[in-house]
Design a protein around this motif. Structure first.
Motif, PDB file in Angstrom:
ATOM      1  N   LEU A  71       7.328   1.057   9.127  1.00  0.00           N
ATOM      2  CA  LEU A  71       6.457   1.919   8.720  1.00  0.00           C
ATOM      3  C   LEU A  71       7.194   3.413   8.444  1.00  0.00           C
ATOM      4  O   LEU A  71       6.973   3.837   7.540  1.00  0.00           O
ATOM      5  CB  LEU A  71       5.215   1.872   9.377  1.00  0.00           C
ATOM      6  N   VAL A  72       7.737   3.668   9.522  1.00  0.00           N
ATOM      7  CA  VAL A  72       8.519   5.217   9.422  1.00  0.00           C
ATOM      8  C   VAL A  72       9.544   5.155   8.129  1.00  0.00           C
ATOM      9  O   VAL A  72       9.539   6.001   7.630  1.00  0.00           O
ATOM     10  CB  VAL A  72       9.023   5.342  10.832  1.00  0.00           C
ATOM     11  N   ASP A  73      10.164   3.916   8.200  1.00  0.00           N
ATOM     12  CA  ASP A  73      11.431   3.956   6.976  1.00  0.00           C
ATOM     13  C   ASP A  73      10.580   4.029   5.559  1.00  0.00           C
ATOM     14  O   ASP A  73      11.120   4.537   4.835  1.00  0.00           O
ATOM     15  CB  ASP A  73      12.136   2.523   7.230  1.00  0.00           C
ATOM     16  N   LEU A  74       9.557   3.329   5.575  1.00  0.00           N
ATOM     17  CA  LEU A  74       8.792   3.372   4.345  1.00  0.00           C
ATOM     18  C   LEU A  74       8.137   4.841   3.946  1.00  0.00           C
ATOM     19  O   LEU A  74       8.432   5.323   2.769  1.00  0.00           O
ATOM     20  CB  LEU A  74       7.706   2.337   4.144  1.00  0.00           C
ATOM     21  N   VAL A  75       7.611   5.413   4.979  1.00  0.00           N
ATOM     22  CA  VAL A  75       7.294   6.855   4.614  1.00  0.00           C
ATOM     23  C   VAL A  75       8.412   7.890   4.385  1.00  0.00           C
ATOM     24  O   VAL A  75       8.276   8.435   3.402  1.00  0.00           O
ATOM     25  CB  VAL A  75       6.369   7.168   5.803  1.00  0.00           C
ATOM     26  N   ALA A  76       9.320   7.619   5.139  1.00  0.00           N
ATOM     27  CA  ALA A  76      10.513   8.368   4.986  1.00  0.00           C
ATOM     28  C   ALA A  76      11.152   8.269   3.455  1.00  0.00           C
ATOM     29  O   ALA A  76      11.981   9.105   3.140  1.00  0.00           O
ATOM     30  CB  ALA A  76      11.776   8.093   5.750  1.00  0.00           C
ATOM     31  N   ALA A  77      11.025   7.229   2.961  1.00  0.00           N
ATOM     32  CA  ALA A  77      11.475   6.618   1.511  1.00  0.00           C
ATOM     33  C   ALA A  77      10.673   7.271   0.582  1.00  0.00           C
ATOM     34  O   ALA A  77      11.032   6.943  -0.703  1.00  0.00           O
ATOM     35  CB  ALA A  77      12.000   5.193   1.446  1.00  0.00           C
ATOM     36  N   LEU A  78       9.589   7.517   0.652  1.00  0.00           N
ATOM     37  CA  LEU A  78       8.668   8.041  -0.426  1.00  0.00           C
ATOM     38  C   LEU A  78       9.308   9.138  -0.938  1.00  0.00           C
ATOM     39  O   LEU A  78       9.802  10.120  -0.673  1.00  0.00           O
ATOM     40  CB  LEU A  78       7.379   8.506   0.126  1.00  0.00           C
ATOM     41  N   PRO A  79       9.102   8.753  -2.591  1.00  0.00           N
ATOM     42  CA  PRO A  79       9.753  10.218  -3.311  1.00  0.00           C
ATOM     43  C   PRO A  79       9.188  11.260  -2.968  1.00  0.00           C
ATOM     44  O   PRO A  79       7.819  11.320  -3.036  1.00  0.00           O
ATOM     45  CB  PRO A  79       9.781   9.556  -4.871  1.00  0.00           C
ATOM     46  N   LEU A 125       0.826  -1.118   0.009  1.00  0.00           N
ATOM     47  CA  LEU A 125       0.085  -0.035  -0.028  1.00  0.00           C
ATOM     48  C   LEU A 125       0.956   1.288  -0.019  1.00  0.00           C
ATOM     49  O   LEU A 125       0.589   2.323  -0.743  1.00  0.00           O
ATOM     50  CB  LEU A 125      -0.782   0.005   1.110  1.00  0.00           C
ATOM     51  N   VAL A 126       1.840   1.292   0.882  1.00  0.00           N
ATOM     52  CA  VAL A 126       2.682   2.479   1.092  1.00  0.00           C
ATOM     53  C   VAL A 126       3.332   2.798  -0.420  1.00  0.00           C
ATOM     54  O   VAL A 126       3.718   3.841  -0.952  1.00  0.00           O
ATOM     55  CB  VAL A 126       3.771   2.306   2.171  1.00  0.00           C
ATOM     56  N   SER A 127       3.987   1.742  -0.874  1.00  0.00           N
ATOM     57  CA  SER A 127       4.916   1.720  -2.258  1.00  0.00           C
ATOM     58  C   SER A 127       4.129   2.084  -3.465  1.00  0.00           C
ATOM     59  O   SER A 127       4.742   2.698  -4.480  1.00  0.00           O
ATOM     60  CB  SER A 127       5.705   0.382  -2.263  1.00  0.00           C
ATOM     61  N   THR A 128       2.775   1.948  -3.218  1.00  0.00           N
ATOM     62  CA  THR A 128       1.926   2.248  -4.472  1.00  0.00           C
ATOM     63  C   THR A 128       1.091   3.185  -4.401  1.00  0.00           C
ATOM     64  O   THR A 128       0.300   3.736  -5.228  1.00  0.00           O
ATOM     65  CB  THR A 128       1.014   0.857  -4.901  1.00  0.00           C
ATOM     66  N   THR A 129       1.329   4.067  -3.057  1.00  0.00           N
ATOM     67  CA  THR A 129       0.139   5.253  -3.102  1.00  0.00           C
ATOM     68  C   THR A 129       0.740   6.405  -4.151  1.00  0.00           C
ATOM     69  O   THR A 129       1.823   6.517  -4.181  1.00  0.00           O
ATOM     70  CB  THR A 129       0.407   5.770  -1.589  1.00  0.00           C
ATOM     71  N   THR A 130      -0.299   7.061  -4.686  1.00  0.00           N
ATOM     72  CA  THR A 130       0.170   8.201  -5.660  1.00  0.00           C
ATOM     73  C   THR A 130      -0.454   9.477  -5.267  1.00  0.00           C
ATOM     74  O   THR A 130       0.009  10.545  -5.688  1.00  0.00           O
ATOM     75  CB  THR A 130      -0.588   7.715  -6.938  1.00  0.00           C
ATOM     76  N   THR A 131      -1.478   9.487  -4.297  1.00  0.00           N
ATOM     77  CA  THR A 131      -1.701  10.854  -3.842  1.00  0.00           C
ATOM     78  C   THR A 131      -1.738  11.094  -2.369  1.00  0.00           C
ATOM     79  O   THR A 131      -1.692  12.063  -1.842  1.00  0.00           O
ATOM     80  CB  THR A 131      -3.408  10.981  -4.387  1.00  0.00           C
ATOM     81  N   SER A 132      -2.328  10.171  -1.516  1.00  0.00           N
ATOM     82  CA  SER A 132      -2.479  10.135  -0.081  1.00  0.00           C
ATOM     83  C   SER A 132      -2.247   8.882   0.817  1.00  0.00           C
ATOM     84  O   SER A 132      -2.809   8.019   0.228  1.00  0.00           O
ATOM     85  CB  SER A 132      -3.764  10.951   0.421  1.00  0.00           C
ATOM     86  N   LEU A 133      -1.646   9.263   1.839  1.00  0.00           N
ATOM     87  CA  LEU A 133      -1.636   8.130   2.565  1.00  0.00           C
ATOM     88  C   LEU A 133      -1.646   8.422   4.179  1.00  0.00           C
ATOM     89  O   LEU A 133      -1.281   9.585   4.657  1.00  0.00           O
ATOM     90  CB  LEU A 133      -0.123   7.338   2.775  1.00  0.00           C
ATOM     91  N   ARG A 134      -2.910   7.765   4.585  1.00  0.00           N
ATOM     92  CA  ARG A 134      -3.268   8.168   6.037  1.00  0.00           C
ATOM     93  C   ARG A 134      -3.216   7.051   6.764  1.00  0.00           C
ATOM     94  O   ARG A 134      -3.525   6.012   6.612  1.00  0.00           O
ATOM     95  CB  ARG A 134      -4.917   8.643   6.059  1.00  0.00           C
ATOM     96  N   CYS A 135      -2.428   7.203   7.955  1.00  0.00           N
ATOM     97  CA  CYS A 135      -2.054   5.736   8.777  1.00  0.00           C
ATOM     98  C   CYS A 135      -1.964   6.207  10.403  1.00  0.00           C
ATOM     99  O   CYS A 135      -1.679   7.219  10.706  1.00  0.00           O
ATOM    100  CB  CYS A 135      -0.873   5.514   8.249  1.00  0.00           C
ATOM    101  N   THR A 136      -2.589   5.378  11.172  1.00  0.00           N
ATOM    102  CA  THR A 136      -2.435   5.346  12.639  1.00  0.00           C
ATOM    103  C   THR A 136      -1.453   4.188  13.006  1.00  0.00           C
ATOM    104  O   THR A 136      -1.370   3.095  12.316  1.00  0.00           O
ATOM    105  CB  THR A 136      -3.552   4.957  13.431  1.00  0.00           C
ATOM    106  N   ALA A 137      -0.623   4.350  13.662  1.00  0.00           N
ATOM    107  CA  ALA A 137       0.773   3.686  13.891  1.00  0.00           C
ATOM    108  C   ALA A 137       0.731   2.430  14.478  1.00  0.00           C
ATOM    109  O   ALA A 137      -0.318   2.421  15.569  1.00  0.00           O
ATOM    110  CB  ALA A 137       1.962   4.463  14.626  1.00  0.00           C
ATOM    111  N   PRO A 138       1.452   1.267  14.186  1.00  0.00           N
ATOM    112  CA  PRO A 138       1.167   0.027  15.004  1.00  0.00           C
ATOM    113  C   PRO A 138       1.837   0.392  16.269  1.00  0.00           C
ATOM    114  O   PRO A 138       2.262   1.359  16.552  1.00  0.00           O
ATOM    115  CB  PRO A 138       2.028  -1.004  14.188  1.00  0.00           C
ATOM    116  N   PRO A 139       1.762  -0.642  17.312  1.00  0.00           N
ATOM    117  CA  PRO A 139       2.413  -0.427  18.531  1.00  0.00           C
ATOM    118  C   PRO A 139       4.032  -0.078  18.337  1.00  0.00           C
ATOM    119  O   PRO A 139       4.490  -0.728  17.134  1.00  0.00           O
ATOM    120  CB  PRO A 139       2.259  -1.731  19.244  1.00  0.00           C
ATOM    121  N   PRO A 140       4.491   0.647  19.217  1.00  0.00           N
ATOM    122  CA  PRO A 140       6.142   0.752  19.146  1.00  0.00           C
ATOM    123  C   PRO A 140       6.848  -0.623  18.853  1.00  0.00           C
ATOM    124  O   PRO A 140       6.546  -1.556  19.629  1.00  0.00           O
ATOM    125  CB  PRO A 140       6.670   1.323  20.371  1.00  0.00           C
TER     126      PRO A 140
END
Length: 258
Positions: free
Chosen positions: A85-93, A63-78
């Motif tokens: 998840l944080v790494d995936l978000v940080a790597a978004l172009p 889901l994160v890698s194929t998002t094109t307009t918006s990603l809304r997420c509530t975090a899983p437990p630490p």
């Protein structure tokens, strides 16, 4: 006779703003997970069970890698899944994807907080807020697909009506949360378990002597903790410290009754 999945979708279409809408969306989320866990007609009803942690994490990565307009997420437990998840978000172009990441105070201890702050500054349109209440782990990609997890159960959601209910739940929780920048100057002194106990003692109206005894420290040490927390919260009174801490979700208010 309606199938259970149709009941869920029909309920989602009636979601309204405000607390009733939030409670309705939460109830539907729980019902959807139960439905997907106990039935085998997932694709017909717009929900596919993700039976293992690996399957859930694979779906989240997709889901994160194929998002094109918006990603809304509530975090899983630490833990490892949140770090991924944080790494995936940080790597978004920087391709114009809007990201809204909702955490709780438990996610804000160092070094995670520093990573989140740097993620917000890496050129991706990332906004991070902290909520005072925990939420089910939820990823909504482009408003068209979602991964919803609670405990050991998780589902991939495609039904438009259910997605609308989950989006309403996220929007309401997001509106009540505070920007991560509000927590940037706080240390583990305020964010940690001891800080929460000190703040609870303040809110409960305990005297310094009583609070120090309850916390197992000297009155002088307790007062030093109070002064340090007030300085980090940038307030000049103990009452203001309690109010500010409650607004930032630094402690569970239901446990701080006098």
């Amino acid at each position: 006779m309606l199938h259970q999945g149709e009941d869920i979708e029909r309920g989602a279409s009636g979601s309204t703003a405000g607390q009733d809408g939030v409670e309705e969306a939460l109830a539907k989320a729980a019902a959807l997970i139960t439905f997907a866990a106990r039935n085998h007609q997932y694709h017909r009803d717009g929900a596919e069970r993700l039976p293992t942690p690996h399957a859930r994490r694979h779906a989240a990565r997709l889901l994160v890698s194929t998002t094109t307009t918006s990603l809304r997420c509530t975090a899983p437990p630490p833990g490892a899944e949140f770090a991924e998840l944080v790494d995936l978000v940080a790597a978004l172009p920087g391709r114009g994807v809007r990201v809204e990441l909702l955490c709780t105070v438990k996610h804000l201890a160092e070094p995670v907080r520093g990573t989140l702050l740097s993620t917000m500054d890496n050129g991706v349109a990332v906004r991070v807020r902290a909520s005072a209440r925990p939420s089910p782990h939820l990823l909504i990609a482009d408003g068209a697909d979602a991964v919803l997890a609670s405990g050991t159960e998780a589902v991939l959601v495609r039904a438009p009506a259910v997605l609308a209910g989950l989006s309403a739940f996220f929007a309401s929780t997001w509106a009540e949360a505070t920007d991560l920048g509000e927590h940037a100057r706080l240390s583990d002194r305020s964010l940690g378990a001891l800080g929460a106990r000190v703040l609870c003692a303040l809110v409960a109206g305990h005297t310094d002597d009583a609070a120090a005894r309850e916390l197992g420290m000297s009155v002088r040490t307790y007062r030093r903790h109070v002064a340090d927390i007030m300085r980090e919260l940038d307030v000049t009174s103990r009452f203001a410290a309690g109010a500010r801490a409650a607004a930032l979700g630094l402690f569970p208010t239901e446990r701080c009754a006098p």
